[in-house]
Design a protein around this motif. Structure first.
Motif, PDB file in Angstrom:
ATOM      1  N   UNK A 356       0.825  -1.207   0.000  1.00  0.00           N
ATOM      2  CA  UNK A 356       0.000   0.000   0.000  1.00  0.00           C
ATOM      3  C   UNK A 356       0.854   1.248   0.000  1.00  0.00           C
ATOM      4  N   UNK A 357       0.451   2.211  -0.786  1.00  0.00           N
ATOM      5  CA  UNK A 357       1.073   3.527  -0.727  1.00  0.00           C
ATOM      6  C   UNK A 357       0.607   4.217   0.544  1.00  0.00           C
ATOM      7  N   UNK A 358       1.429   5.148   1.040  1.00  0.00           N
ATOM      8  CA  UNK A 358       1.022   5.876   2.240  1.00  0.00           C
ATOM      9  C   UNK A 358       0.158   7.050   1.803  1.00  0.00           C
ATOM     10  N   UNK A 359      -1.116   6.815   1.551  1.00  0.00           N
ATOM     11  CA  UNK A 359      -2.004   7.940   1.248  1.00  0.00           C
ATOM     12  C   UNK A 359      -3.465   7.539   1.435  1.00  0.00           C
ATOM     13  N   UNK A 401       1.833  10.450   6.410  1.00  0.00           N
ATOM     14  CA  UNK A 401       1.765   9.232   7.229  1.00  0.00           C
ATOM     15  C   UNK A 401       0.699   9.385   8.315  1.00  0.00           C
ATOM     16  N   UNK A 402       0.719  10.545   8.985  1.00  0.00           N
ATOM     17  CA  UNK A 402      -0.237  10.736  10.086  1.00  0.00           C
ATOM     18  C   UNK A 402      -1.669  10.851   9.559  1.00  0.00           C
ATOM     19  N   UNK A 403      -1.822  11.545   8.428  1.00  0.00           N
ATOM     20  CA  UNK A 403      -3.175  11.651   7.842  1.00  0.00           C
ATOM     21  C   UNK A 403      -3.695  10.277   7.438  1.00  0.00           C
ATOM     22  N   UNK A 404      -2.807   9.490   6.826  1.00  0.00           N
ATOM     23  CA  UNK A 404      -3.220   8.159   6.370  1.00  0.00           C
ATOM     24  C   UNK A 404      -3.602   7.294   7.563  1.00  0.00           C
ATOM     25  N   UNK A 405      -2.799   7.388   8.621  1.00  0.00           N
ATOM     26  CA  UNK A 405      -3.105   6.608   9.828  1.00  0.00           C
ATOM     27  C   UNK A 405      -4.460   7.037  10.390  1.00  0.00           C
ATOM     28  N   UNK A 406      -4.694   8.338  10.396  1.00  0.00           N
ATOM     29  CA  UNK A 406      -5.955   8.837  10.956  1.00  0.00           C
ATOM     30  C   UNK A 406      -7.153   8.282  10.177  1.00  0.00           C
ATOM     31  N   UNK A 407      -7.034   8.329   8.855  1.00  0.00           N
ATOM     32  CA  UNK A 407      -8.146   7.812   8.037  1.00  0.00           C
ATOM     33  C   UNK A 407      -8.339   6.318   8.308  1.00  0.00           C
ATOM     34  N   UNK A 446      -3.990   7.347  16.889  1.00  0.00           N
ATOM     35  CA  UNK A 446      -4.946   6.273  17.172  1.00  0.00           C
ATOM     36  C   UNK A 446      -5.737   6.553  18.436  1.00  0.00           C
ATOM     37  N   UNK A 447      -5.042   7.003  19.477  1.00  0.00           N
ATOM     38  CA  UNK A 447      -5.724   7.262  20.750  1.00  0.00           C
ATOM     39  C   UNK A 447      -6.718   8.411  20.617  1.00  0.00           C
ATOM     40  N   UNK A 448      -6.363   9.384  19.757  1.00  0.00           N
ATOM     41  CA  UNK A 448      -7.277  10.526  19.569  1.00  0.00           C
ATOM     42  C   UNK A 448      -8.459  10.164  18.675  1.00  0.00           C
ATOM     43  N   UNK A 449      -8.278   9.167  17.820  1.00  0.00           N
ATOM     44  CA  UNK A 449      -9.293   8.896  16.793  1.00  0.00           C
ATOM     45  C   UNK A 449     -10.244   7.764  17.174  1.00  0.00           C
ATOM     46  N   UNK A 450      -9.707   6.719  17.783  1.00  0.00           N
ATOM     47  CA  UNK A 450     -10.539   5.544  18.065  1.00  0.00           C
ATOM     48  C   UNK A 450     -11.470   5.812  19.242  1.00  0.00           C
ATOM     49  N   UNK A 451     -12.601   5.129  19.241  1.00  0.00           N
ATOM     50  CA  UNK A 451     -13.488   5.312  20.393  1.00  0.00           C
ATOM     51  C   UNK A 451     -12.977   4.480  21.573  1.00  0.00           C
ATOM     52  N   UNK A 452     -13.588   4.688  22.711  1.00  0.00           N
ATOM     53  CA  UNK A 452     -13.053   4.135  23.958  1.00  0.00           C
ATOM     54  C   UNK A 452     -12.855   2.625  23.892  1.00  0.00           C
ATOM     55  N   UNK A 453     -13.826   1.910  23.326  1.00  0.00           N
ATOM     56  CA  UNK A 453     -13.708   0.447  23.333  1.00  0.00           C
ATOM     57  C   UNK A 453     -12.614  -0.029  22.378  1.00  0.00           C
ATOM     58  N   UNK A 454     -12.426   0.691  21.281  1.00  0.00           N
ATOM     59  CA  UNK A 454     -11.422   0.263  20.292  1.00  0.00           C
ATOM     60  C   UNK A 454     -10.004   0.606  20.737  1.00  0.00           C
ATOM     61  N   UNK A 455      -9.892   1.640  21.575  1.00  0.00           N
ATOM     62  CA  UNK A 455      -8.553   2.089  21.994  1.00  0.00           C
ATOM     63  C   UNK A 455      -7.735   0.968  22.628  1.00  0.00           C
ATOM     64  N   UNK A 456      -8.411   0.123  23.383  1.00  0.00           N
ATOM     65  CA  UNK A 456      -7.663  -0.927  24.085  1.00  0.00           C
ATOM     66  C   UNK A 456      -7.026  -1.905  23.095  1.00  0.00           C
ATOM     67  N   UNK A 457      -7.570  -1.952  21.885  1.00  0.00           N
ATOM     68  CA  UNK A 457      -7.010  -2.883  20.896  1.00  0.00           C
ATOM     69  C   UNK A 457      -6.025  -2.200  19.948  1.00  0.00           C
ATOM     70  N   UNK A 458      -5.802  -0.918  20.158  1.00  0.00           N
ATOM     71  CA  UNK A 458      -4.872  -0.185  19.277  1.00  0.00           C
ATOM     72  C   UNK A 458      -3.465  -0.783  19.352  1.00  0.00           C
ATOM     73  N   UNK A 459      -2.888  -1.036  18.203  1.00  0.00           N
ATOM     74  CA  UNK A 459      -1.522  -1.561  18.183  1.00  0.00           C
ATOM     75  C   UNK A 459      -0.768  -1.007  16.972  1.00  0.00           C
ATOM     76  N   UNK A 460       0.370  -0.428  17.232  1.00  0.00           N
ATOM     77  CA  UNK A 460       1.251   0.015  16.149  1.00  0.00           C
ATOM     78  C   UNK A 460       2.482  -0.892  16.195  1.00  0.00           C
TER      79      UNK A 460
END
Ligand code: SF4
Length: 629
Positions: A356-359, A401-407, A446-460
């Motif tokens: 994947x391209x970063x966009x 990179x950050x915009x793509x991650x946010x989307x 990820x922490x700013x974008x995901x909702x509370x329940x999804x945050x616990x599963x956030x992994x980079x």
């Protein structure tokens, strides 16, 4: 090579003996036959028997696109029977040697020594000891000079042929570049030779050396300076001074393989793949594939869509992958995905894009095709700072990179993998810190974008590999990091990339050092690779099998220093060991790109911007062929 006689052809079927030992090994289905779509022919002396070998396990080798294409092309001919050969895993290797079972083909369980041609694909340097092991297990003398025509002709293709010199002692011939058209010329010569009953190997090799794209190493003698540098080459037997890479000028003329083999065991990629295009001109300066598959040649939209329909019908696969070096750059990607989605979503068939391209465009595309499963997204910033990304011509900003991650997070992904390299030219501590900072910023997004329940599963998940410079790239002259430097950098990252939502994985730097030494090696490395194999090295790409100490000992015993090949800055005018292999790209281009790297100058993608003068199009009489523009 077996020439035609009045006697019966050799048909040593080893199955009865193989069957007896299968209960002693893991995954015995690697060694049986009759998978769906495998080809079977009646063996006769009129057939040229062609072995297509992948020097790794069945699961790794079976999905290889190049071999699948050649398997179909060859078996469409009535005068050829192509069979597959894979490297038996360590347990099977031991049992076969104990029981006196030689290396065999998958289709007919024939002894490989009964074939006329034993052809390997050289995908990377860490499978070279497996090649020698397979020659030996087949009962062939491993050195080409020790084989007469009572043995199969041993040839190789694949990216390793850009610098074939480290393997020169083992092969009779190398096919440089794409084989889809050349293979017919090769087969015509070998088939004619078999019928003629010729026995003089030199005469046969002379004929082969006249085919554009075929390199006969025995016809090139290397002279060295006292310093150990290559001085030059002396050619003989009328061989050309340089062997130019063959390409298929119009890739859309090559049929999509219609009947890929469906494995019994899980392959690394258990899905059908369609190669949507060949080549990438983004111009990443570390990337050899970005040079050696130029120019970009696409398949048409209809060819891809209909090709997939045929494959699905013939295989029953439930996943389709659109493969290439950068599939989101395929100009028909959006309409192809839409059509596939319309046709197959309801049938539960999933579609994947391997790179994947970063966009945002890429994320939107993946969103379309991943309506159900959102397993993870992988992006490759490659370097941690803008400065270093400019050095390598990775045309991606931190904001991209950050915009793509946010989307991606907004669209429901919770797991993102970021791929980096360490040891890139001009790298400093700031660039390493940049990897740490960037990974943490993606976590913050990820922490700013995901909702509370999804945050616990956030992994980079940060994945870091150790850079090994490759021939025919703008970085072919640079000094590779030493093992100590790599390990210090890994420790730096390991101490800092920590936390609840971060993981760090790195590739073994020891194997990168050996890979780097072989990649830019000369012909003397054949002795090192041979000694490494003699000391037990094989499956070097497998963690757990790779033995660094044995490799160092092999270098030492051969009187060579791995740092001479890996950790040495070359003069820009040094004669490279692969100088006689012409990929079409010029040394002037590489030098200019190296200068641009040092000053952080960017070079455009010639699909969308100006031609950067790499030389491939004029030298190979080709051009970028984009159908969806
Ligand atoms: S010659 Fe120009 S257009 Fe052709 S691949 Fe090279 S840079 Fe691109």
């Amino acid at each position: 090579m077996k020439h035609q006689t009045a006697s019966e052809p050799k048909r040593r079927n080893l199955w009865a003996r193989i069957e007896q030992v299968l209960q002693q090994v893991e995954k015995p289905s690697r060694y049986i036959n009759h998978e769906l779509n495998s080809v079977h022919k009646e063996i006769s002396e009129d057939l040229l028997r062609f072995g297509l070998a992948y020097p790794d396990t069945y699961e790794v080798g079976l999905p290889n696109m190049g071999l699948q294409i050649l398997y179909e092309i060859l078996n469409r001919r009535e005068d050829v029977f192509a069979e597959r050969i894979y490297a038996p895993w360590v347990d099977m290797d031991t049992v076969m040697r104990e029981s006196g079972i030689p290396l065999f083909t998958v289709e007919t369980h024939s002894a490989v020594s009964d074939l006329d041609v034993f052809g390997f694909t050289l995908q990377h340097e860490l499978i070279y000891t497996n090649v020698i092991n397979m020659l030996d297990l087949a009962g062939l003398p491993v050195f080409a000079k020790d084989r007469d025509l009572s043995y199969p002709i041993v040839i190789a293709g694949g990216p390793g042929t850009v610098n074939p010199e480290p393997m020169a002692a083992f092969f009779d011939a190398f096919v440089v570049g794409e084989a889809e058209e050349l293979i017919h010329e090769l087969v015509d010569i070998l088939g004619g030779w078999k019928k003629s009953g010729g026995t003089d190997k030199i005469v046969l090799l002379e004929k082969l050396s006249q085919v554009p794209g075929i390199y006969i190493p025995a016809f090139y003698e290397v002279a060295y300076e006292n310093s150990g540098l290559v001085k030059g080459l002396i050619t003989s037997h009328g061989a050309p001074a340089a062997v130019t890479r063959r390409i298929v000028k119009d890739f859309s003329k090559i049929a999509v393989p219609a009947r890929p083999i469906v494995p019994f065991v899980d392959a690394v990629h258990d899905r059908c793949s369609v190669e949507v295009m060949r080549g990438c001109t983004r111009g990443c300066r570390f990337c050899q594939a970005g040079i050696i598959y130029r120019p970009v040649r696409e398949r048409t939209k209809d060819q891809v869509v209909e090709g997939i329909a045929t494959i699905l019908e013939n295989t029953g696969h439930e996943e389709v992958s659109l493969s290439s070096l950068s599939s989101t750059d395929y100009t028909s990607i959006a309409p192809v995905l839409k059509e596939l989605s319309d046709r197959y979503t309801e049938q539960g068939i999933s579609i994947s894009l391997p790179s994947l391209r970063v966009d945002a465009f890429s994320v939107q595309l993946v969103k379309e095709i991943a309506k159900v499963k959102k397993t993870g997204l992988t992006f490759a910033p490659e370097a941690g700072t803008q400065r270093l990304r400019d050095v390598i011509n990775k045309n991606v900003t931190e904001q991209d990179i950050l915009n793509t991650a946010k989307i991606a997070f907004q669209e429901g992904w919770q797991r993102i993998k970021l791929y980096f390299m360490i040891g890139l030219p001009t790298e400093t501590q700031d660039d390493l810190q940049g990897i740490v900072d960037l990974a943490k910023k993606v976590v913050d997004v990820g922490l700013q974008t995901l909702d509370a329940s999804a945050k616990s599963r956030l992994m980079v998940a940060v994945s870091v590999s150790a850079f090994a410079p490759k021939p025919d790239t703008p970085f072919q002259w640079v000094c590779q990091d030493t093992l100590e430097q790599f390990e210090a950098k890994q420790k730096f990252l390991g101490d800092r990339i920590r936390g609840r939502h971060l993981t760090l994985k790195w590739h073994n730097a020891k194997s990168s050092v050996i890979e780097g030494a072989i990649a830019r090696g000369d012909r003397r490395l054949s002795d090192v690779i041979y000694r490494a194999w003699r000391s037990g090295c094989k499956f070097d790409a497998w963690t757990g099998e790779f033995n660094y100490d044995n490799w160092l000992k092999a270098f030492e015993d051969a009187g060579l220093d791995p740092n001479f090949y890996a950790a040495r800055q070359r003069d820009l005018d040094e004669v490279m060991p692969w100088r006689h292999i012409d990929t079409g790209a010029t040394q002037e281009f590489f030098k200019a790109e190296y200068e641009n790297a040092l000053t952080g100058e960017l070079t455009e993608d010639c699909r969308t911007g100006a031609c950067s003068g790499c030389g491939v199009c004029p030298n190979l009489d080709a051009e970028n062929l984009l159908f969806g523009k």
